[in-house]
Design a protein around this motif. Structure first.
Motif, PDB file in Angstrom:
ATOM      1  N   LEU A 289       0.832  -1.284  -0.054  1.00 31.36           N
ATOM      2  CA  LEU A 289       0.001  -0.066   0.047  1.00 31.36           C
ATOM      3  C   LEU A 289       0.974   1.277  -0.023  1.00 31.36           C
ATOM      4  CD1 LEU A 289      -2.780   1.063   0.082  1.00 31.36           C
ATOM      5  CD2 LEU A 289      -2.793   1.166   2.607  1.00 31.36           C
ATOM      6  N   ARG A 290       1.755   1.188   0.895  1.00 29.39           N
ATOM      7  CA  ARG A 290       2.771   2.527   0.977  1.00 29.39           C
ATOM      8  C   ARG A 290       3.500   2.492  -0.450  1.00 29.39           C
ATOM      9  NH1 ARG A 290       4.351   5.613   4.715  1.00 29.39           N
ATOM     10  NH2 ARG A 290       3.080   4.196   6.346  1.00 29.39           N
ATOM     11  N   ARG A 295       4.385   5.611  -5.334  1.00 24.75           N
ATOM     12  CA  ARG A 295       4.525   5.709  -6.766  1.00 24.75           C
ATOM     13  C   ARG A 295       3.703   6.728  -7.492  1.00 24.75           C
ATOM     14  NH1 ARG A 295       1.616   3.943 -10.996  1.00 24.75           N
ATOM     15  NH2 ARG A 295       0.173   2.449  -9.323  1.00 24.75           N
ATOM     16  N   LEU A 296       2.295   6.890  -6.989  1.00 27.94           N
ATOM     17  CA  LEU A 296       1.441   7.937  -7.472  1.00 27.94           C
ATOM     18  C   LEU A 296       1.925   9.301  -6.944  1.00 27.94           C
ATOM     19  CD1 LEU A 296      -1.963   6.231  -7.776  1.00 27.94           C
ATOM     20  CD2 LEU A 296      -0.837   7.180  -9.867  1.00 27.94           C
ATOM     21  N   ASP A 297       2.207   9.447  -6.010  1.00 30.52           N
ATOM     22  CA  ASP A 297       2.348  10.537  -5.020  1.00 30.52           C
ATOM     23  C   ASP A 297       3.589  11.278  -5.638  1.00 30.52           C
ATOM     24  OD1 ASP A 297       1.497  12.045  -3.206  1.00 30.52           O
ATOM     25  OD2 ASP A 297       2.937  11.437  -1.442  1.00 30.52           O
ATOM     26  N   LYS A 298       4.701  10.598  -6.056  1.00 30.70           N
ATOM     27  CA  LYS A 298       5.896  11.147  -6.650  1.00 30.70           C
ATOM     28  C   LYS A 298       5.423  11.951  -7.906  1.00 30.70           C
ATOM     29  CE  LYS A 298      10.435  10.453  -7.951  1.00 30.70           C
ATOM     30  NZ  LYS A 298      11.586   9.491  -8.163  1.00 30.70           N
ATOM     31  N   THR A 299       4.701  11.054  -8.760  1.00 32.43           N
ATOM     32  CA  THR A 299       4.247  11.398 -10.217  1.00 32.43           C
ATOM     33  C   THR A 299       3.335  12.686 -10.112  1.00 32.43           C
ATOM     34  OG1 THR A 299       4.430   9.339 -10.929  1.00 32.43           O
ATOM     35  CG2 THR A 299       3.376  10.843 -12.461  1.00 32.43           C
ATOM     36  N   ILE A 300       2.168  12.669  -9.026  1.00 32.46           N
ATOM     37  CA  ILE A 300       1.151  13.522  -9.137  1.00 32.46           C
ATOM     38  C   ILE A 300       1.779  15.008  -8.531  1.00 32.46           C
ATOM     39  CG2 ILE A 300      -0.743  14.323  -8.076  1.00 32.46           C
ATOM     40  CD1 ILE A 300      -1.641  11.377  -7.999  1.00 32.46           C
ATOM     41  N   ARG A 301       2.879  14.978  -7.381  1.00 34.66           N
ATOM     42  CA  ARG A 301       3.445  16.001  -7.068  1.00 34.66           C
ATOM     43  C   ARG A 301       4.190  16.789  -8.018  1.00 34.66           C
ATOM     44  NH1 ARG A 301       2.758  16.876  -1.643  1.00 34.66           N
ATOM     45  NH2 ARG A 301       1.842  15.287  -0.529  1.00 34.66           N
ATOM     46  N   GLU A 302       5.099  16.036  -8.785  1.00 32.38           N
ATOM     47  CA  GLU A 302       5.930  16.517  -9.648  1.00 32.38           C
ATOM     48  C   GLU A 302       5.056  17.105 -10.834  1.00 32.38           C
ATOM     49  OE1 GLU A 302       9.550  17.593 -11.898  1.00 32.38           O
ATOM     50  OE2 GLU A 302       8.960  16.968  -9.798  1.00 32.38           O
ATOM     51  N   PHE A 303       4.131  16.457 -11.382  1.00 34.73           N
ATOM     52  CA  PHE A 303       3.230  17.154 -12.453  1.00 34.73           C
ATOM     53  C   PHE A 303       2.582  18.350 -11.879  1.00 34.73           C
ATOM     54  CE2 PHE A 303      -0.930  17.025 -14.883  1.00 34.73           C
ATOM     55  CZ  PHE A 303      -0.293  17.077 -16.022  1.00 34.73           C
ATOM     56  N   LEU A 350      -1.187  10.420 -16.855  1.00 30.39           N
ATOM     57  CA  LEU A 350      -0.953   9.287 -16.213  1.00 30.39           C
ATOM     58  C   LEU A 350      -1.362   8.041 -17.302  1.00 30.39           C
ATOM     59  CD1 LEU A 350      -2.632   9.663 -12.901  1.00 30.39           C
ATOM     60  CD2 LEU A 350      -0.009   9.804 -13.238  1.00 30.39           C
ATOM     61  N   LYS A 351      -1.749   8.370 -18.383  1.00 29.40           N
ATOM     62  CA  LYS A 351      -2.056   7.556 -19.648  1.00 29.40           C
ATOM     63  C   LYS A 351      -3.037   6.643 -19.355  1.00 29.40           C
ATOM     64  CE  LYS A 351       2.993   7.600 -21.379  1.00 29.40           C
ATOM     65  NZ  LYS A 351       3.173   8.748 -20.850  1.00 29.40           N
ATOM     66  N   TYR A 352      -4.120   7.152 -18.592  1.00 27.90           N
ATOM     67  CA  TYR A 352      -5.441   6.391 -18.632  1.00 27.90           C
ATOM     68  C   TYR A 352      -6.309   6.512 -19.932  1.00 27.90           C
ATOM     69  CZ  TYR A 352      -4.635   5.318 -13.647  1.00 27.90           C
ATOM     70  OH  TYR A 352      -4.111   4.847 -12.488  1.00 27.90           O
ATOM     71  N   THR A 353      -6.824   5.293 -20.232  1.00 29.10           N
ATOM     72  CA  THR A 353      -7.742   5.664 -21.544  1.00 29.10           C
ATOM     73  C   THR A 353      -9.128   5.593 -20.883  1.00 29.10           C
ATOM     74  OG1 THR A 353      -7.594   3.275 -21.777  1.00 29.10           O
ATOM     75  CG2 THR A 353      -5.960   4.790 -23.081  1.00 29.10           C
ATOM     76  N   ASP A 354      -9.529   5.142 -20.052  1.00 33.25           N
ATOM     77  CA  ASP A 354     -10.733   4.782 -19.531  1.00 33.25           C
ATOM     78  C   ASP A 354     -10.998   5.763 -18.250  1.00 33.25           C
ATOM     79  OD1 ASP A 354     -13.422   3.506 -19.164  1.00 33.25           O
ATOM     80  OD2 ASP A 354     -12.517   2.835 -17.135  1.00 33.25           O
ATOM     81  N   TYR A 355     -11.951   6.438 -18.001  1.00 32.04           N
ATOM     82  CA  TYR A 355     -12.098   7.405 -16.759  1.00 32.04           C
ATOM     83  C   TYR A 355     -12.299   6.720 -15.815  1.00 32.04           C
ATOM     84  CZ  TYR A 355     -12.185  12.346 -15.565  1.00 32.04           C
ATOM     85  OH  TYR A 355     -11.818  13.471 -15.217  1.00 32.04           O
ATOM     86  N   MET A 362      -7.540   6.990  -8.562  1.00 36.97           N
ATOM     87  CA  MET A 362      -7.208   8.141  -7.760  1.00 36.97           C
ATOM     88  C   MET A 362      -8.135   7.986  -6.313  1.00 36.97           C
ATOM     89  SD  MET A 362      -5.348  10.004  -9.721  1.00 36.97           S
ATOM     90  CE  MET A 362      -4.389   8.251  -9.917  1.00 36.97           C
ATOM     91  N   ARG A 363      -9.158   7.278  -6.323  1.00 37.20           N
ATOM     92  CA  ARG A 363      -9.952   7.112  -5.045  1.00 37.20           C
ATOM     93  C   ARG A 363      -8.993   6.321  -4.037  1.00 37.20           C
ATOM     94  NH1 ARG A 363     -15.424   3.965  -5.063  1.00 37.20           N
ATOM     95  NH2 ARG A 363     -13.969   2.422  -5.812  1.00 37.20           N
ATOM     96  N   SER A 364      -8.256   5.451  -4.613  1.00 39.21           N
ATOM     97  CA  SER A 364      -7.529   4.460  -3.885  1.00 39.21           C
ATOM     98  C   SER A 364      -6.230   5.374  -3.683  1.00 39.21           C
ATOM     99  CB  SER A 364      -6.928   3.561  -4.514  1.00 39.21           C
ATOM    100  OG  SER A 364      -8.213   2.418  -4.968  1.00 39.21           O
ATOM    101  N   TYR A 365      -5.754   6.072  -4.167  1.00 41.05           N
ATOM    102  CA  TYR A 365      -4.559   6.981  -4.016  1.00 41.05           C
ATOM    103  C   TYR A 365      -5.053   7.893  -2.821  1.00 41.05           C
ATOM    104  CZ  TYR A 365      -1.504  10.939  -4.174  1.00 41.05           C
ATOM    105  OH  TYR A 365      -0.732  12.034  -3.968  1.00 41.05           O
ATOM    106  N   VAL A 366      -6.076   8.575  -2.938  1.00 42.09           N
ATOM    107  CA  VAL A 366      -6.523   9.471  -1.942  1.00 42.09           C
ATOM    108  C   VAL A 366      -6.892   8.520  -0.565  1.00 42.09           C
ATOM    109  CG1 VAL A 366      -8.419  11.167  -0.972  1.00 42.09           C
ATOM    110  CG2 VAL A 366      -7.549  11.351  -3.390  1.00 42.09           C
ATOM    111  N   HIS A 367      -7.497   7.667  -0.766  1.00 44.38           N
ATOM    112  CA  HIS A 367      -7.802   6.938   0.526  1.00 44.38           C
ATOM    113  C   HIS A 367      -6.633   6.357   1.264  1.00 44.38           C
ATOM    114  CE1 HIS A 367     -12.205   5.705  -0.414  1.00 44.38           C
ATOM    115  NE2 HIS A 367     -12.031   7.002   0.075  1.00 44.38           N
ATOM    116  N   SER A 368      -5.549   5.995   0.431  1.00 46.61           N
ATOM    117  CA  SER A 368      -4.376   5.332   0.868  1.00 46.61           C
ATOM    118  C   SER A 368      -3.634   6.655   1.728  1.00 46.61           C
ATOM    119  CB  SER A 368      -3.301   4.680  -0.118  1.00 46.61           C
ATOM    120  OG  SER A 368      -2.974   5.857  -1.267  1.00 46.61           O
ATOM    121  N   ARG A 369      -3.650   7.857   1.169  1.00 44.03           N
ATOM    122  CA  ARG A 369      -3.054   8.998   1.771  1.00 44.03           C
ATOM    123  C   ARG A 369      -3.609   9.101   3.218  1.00 44.03           C
ATOM    124  NH1 ARG A 369      -3.783  13.953  -0.855  1.00 44.03           N
ATOM    125  NH2 ARG A 369      -2.334  14.745   0.416  1.00 44.03           N
ATOM    126  N   TRP A 370      -5.186   9.112   3.340  1.00 38.63           N
ATOM    127  CA  TRP A 370      -5.766   9.241   4.549  1.00 38.63           C
ATOM    128  C   TRP A 370      -5.481   8.046   5.608  1.00 38.63           C
ATOM    129  CZ3 TRP A 370     -11.320   9.897   2.391  1.00 38.63           C
ATOM    130  CH2 TRP A 370     -11.431  11.158   1.745  1.00 38.63           C
TER     131      TRP A 370
END
Length: 698
Positions: A289-290, A295-303, A350-355, A362-370
């Motif tokens: 989980l961490r 992985r997402l945190d680094k990409t999103i913060r840099e972007f 992030l190269k997603y083709t399906d919303y 993104m929901r899992s990313y936010v929940h993991s931060r919480w």
């Protein structure tokens, strides 16, 4: 959970007690109850030897009957030895000298008078029982912390439950909560099988019974008392466990539900409703989980650092609103199109083709931060069933998570999605939205604040385009006694509007501070230096011009709120003229004043326990002083506050102004009765009264 003087006041024997002085010391801790046997001044060495910090004294004060000057020294002695107050009978009130009361107020030493029929021995037993109960609770708190912080075996948990006194029922449910103020145990009459105790930074309530219907009944009763007694709270509720030996699992379920509720700003959340947050919480001990979050945190913060899109807050709101773009735009104070632009830009990066895949991740990313950042979850152990995850590799964890997502997507597809999901998918069909980059960037930066005076003209234009309303606080520059600033009437509505701006979808204009002439019996008149007023015609012309300017900007929803009584009719006249004598249907103007007339009886009893004197004398008195103690305590000179009153209160004024029509201090009643707690209660009541009206009428 130390016993405070305020807790003792909840004892049935003190239900009708009066606080004669030292109200600001009600939070003092009480360790012992003692009697006054001898006046301090006559037996200094003995009194110093037996006194302890936290002593609350009880006495009929007979030893001071003919020497009340000694009683003042007794209060000084209590301050010196860190005493917590004194309780006596009401029959002694006429004999207590003002000097002693003044000293008690200065040092925060509560002096409490109880009904004469209450026996002192009976009261001593009640206070001792409360202190002993508190010590027992402290012991329970330690034991429950040990239960939660250690990875105990089933037999150890069984031993813990069997050692509890009293015994628990066969079934149980846990509630974990955080409240906006402390929770006195005497507020609730709980069965002997239930536990209510402080835990970490909140409170734990464990309900146990052999009958599930009784557990449900007691839970509903408890939640109703919380709702009636507190304005702000978050509560997490576990499932009903079918064995008392599942107590640890129930508590941790309640903690999970509480964390979920607090992040989503929900008052009450049940563990059954956490959905995939539960699964992520169980993955918390696993490094997968961490790694996923990092992985997402680094990409999103840099972007975000490069594009300045405020993505962390945007993604949190995406989860909190379940993807409702309109609500997200309101919360972020930007246009709905800007929200779409931000999310599409991140999705493409992030190269997603399906919303829908993007939303789930993104929901899992936010929940993991919480889950990983919340201090309450960081140091707590996992539920027992989570231990199996720790023994599996990260690949297995990711497989479980992906399977969960796949199941969820199939479910969403079969249910044809909610409107906001349909909205997402439709918008993702054309990921290259036709939004000029410069304009979108400007829209993000334009509206940074609800304060009109801090905006650029582009920000005001954006607010108009987004159909935001505008609120105009109206006050005065007028004397408010020895202890409150001249800007009191202007500060209160301005701060109130700023507190309500986001929820009502409004911006706040600079306040009108120069107001109509002060009248003697309501504001002290024009007799005091600093009171700076304008004529009624000037005020009408000024306000009408301001309102017409708001309309020229394009605002169609305008709220006026006045705190200076003398402005009332002039304010309405200006609004009537600006709306073309009430015929302009394109603009709505809400004219508001004196919302405190609608305060309920419970609030009024809390504010005025000795009786309500009427709003006519609440000028620089308890009400306004309490509000400023809450919102701007640095502007209150409380040691200058006085209790004053009009010599002559009549239904007319007289010119030239005579001294009996006003007061020397400028306060028209008792300013010293104000407390910060009363101010917080008033503030909450004002917001709860005004916000629904603004939303409904505009």
């Amino acid at each position: 959970m130390a016993v405070k003087v305020s807790d003792i006041l909840l004892i049935p024997q003190l239900r009708d007690a009066r606080i004669l002085a030292g109200e600001n010391g009600l939070n003092k801790i009480v360790y012992r109850i003692a009697s006054i046997e001898k006046p301090f001044v006559d037996h200094r060495e003995y009194c110093y030897r037996v006194a302890r910090p936290g002593d609350i004294y009880i006495s009929k004060l007979y030893m001071f009957a003919d020497h009340m000057e000694k009683f003042s020294k007794e209060i000084e002695f209590q301050h010196e030895t860190q005493g917590s107050g004194l309780i006596t009978h009401k029959e002694m009130i006429p004999h207590i000298n003002e000097d002693a009361l003044s000293i008690a107020d200065r040092y925060g030493i509560p002096i409490i008078a109880i009904d004469d029929h209450v026996g002192l021995t009976e009261l001593i037993f009640a206070v001792v029982d409360l202190i002993l109960q508190d010590k027992a609770i402290a012991n329970d708190v330690f034991r429950f912390q040990q239960l939660l912080q250690n990875d105990l075996s089933y037999s150890e948990i069984r031993h813990f439950v069997m050692s509890l006194d009293p015994k628990m029922g066969d079934h149980l449910q846990a509630l974990y909560m955080a409240l906006d103020s402390s929770l006195p145990s005497l507020l609730f009459q709980l069965p002997s099988t239930d536990f209510l105790l402080p835990l970490y930074d909140g409170y734990l309530y464990v309900i146990s019974d052999d009958d599930d219907s009784k557990i449900n009944e007691r839970r509903k009763s408890f939640l109703k008392k919380i709702a009636d007694s507190y304005h702000g709270y978050h509560i997490g509720i576990s499932e009903i466990a079918v064995s008392p030996f599942q107590i640890k699992t129930s508590i941790l379920q309640a903690v999970d539900a509480f964390v979920y509720a607090s992040h989503l700003d929900l008052t009450i959340t049940e563990y059954d409703n956490l959905n995939h947050f539960t699964l992520l919480s169980e993955l918390r001990p696993s490094p997968s989980l961490r790694k996923y979050r990092e992985r997402l945190d680094k990409t999103i913060r840099e972007f975000d650092r490069i594009n300045k899109l405020n993505l962390q807050q945007t993604l949190e709101l995406l989860v909190i609103t379940s993807g409702d773009y309109r609500l997200m735009a309101e919360k972020l104070f930007i246009h709905e199109t800007t929200v779409r632009y931000r999310l599409n830009k991140l999705k493409n990066h992030l190269k997603y083709t399906d919303y829908n895949n993007f939303y789930c991740d993104m929901r899992s990313y936010v929940h993991s931060r919480w889950i990983l950042d919340d201090p309450l979850l960081t140091n707590r152990p996992s539920l027992g069933k989570a231990q199996s995850f720790q023994r599996r590799n990260c690949s297995y964890c990711r497989t479980v998570l992906r399977f969960f997502y796949l199941f969820e997507r199939i479910f969403l597809f079969l249910s044809h999605f909610d409107n906001h999901f349909r909205d997402m998918i439709e918008s993702s069909a054309d990921s290259n939205l036709n939004i000029p980059k410069q304009k979108t960037k400007g829209a993000i930066l334009m509206i940074r604040t609800h304060k009109m005076w801090e905006m650029t003209w582009l920000g005001v234009k954006q607010a108009v385009n987004d159909d935001l309303g505008i609120m105009l606080p109206i006050g005065s520059i007028e004397q408010h006694g020895h202890h409150l600033p001249l800007c009191t009437d202007s500060l209160i509505p301005t701060r109130l509007f700023l507190d309500m701006a986001e929820e009502t979808n409004m911006i706040v204009a600079p306040p009108i501070m120069y107001a109509t002439n002060s009248r003697p019996q309501s504001g002290g008149g024009q007799c005091f230096p600093g009171t700076t007023s304008i004529g009624g015609i000037t005020f009408i012309n000024e306000l009408e011009d301001i309102l017409r300017e708001f309309m020229r900007h394009g605002f169609r929803k305008i709220v006026l709120f006045n705190w200076h009584m003398e402005n009332s009719n002039f304010m309405y006249e200006a609004a009537w003229l600006a709306s073309d004598k009430g015929t302009n249907r394109a603009v709505k103007i809400l004219v508001m004043e004196t919302p405190f007339d609608s305060f309920d009886k419970a609030t009024m009893d809390f504010l005025y326990p000795d009786g309500f004197p009427g709003w006519g004398v609440e000028r620089a008195a308890m009400f306004e002083t309490a509000i400023l103690l809450h919102i701007a305590p640095d502007l209150v000179i409380m040691d200058k506050a006085v209790d004053d009153r009009l010599e002559k209160k009549v239904f007319y004024d007289k010119l030239p102004i005579e001294s009996q029509f006003t007061t020397k201090s400028g306060s028209l009643w008792k300013a010293t009765l104000a407390t910060k707690e009363k101010g917080a209660r008033i503030w909450q009541e004002l917001k709860q009264t005004l916000i629904p009206i603004i939303k409904a009428e505009l």
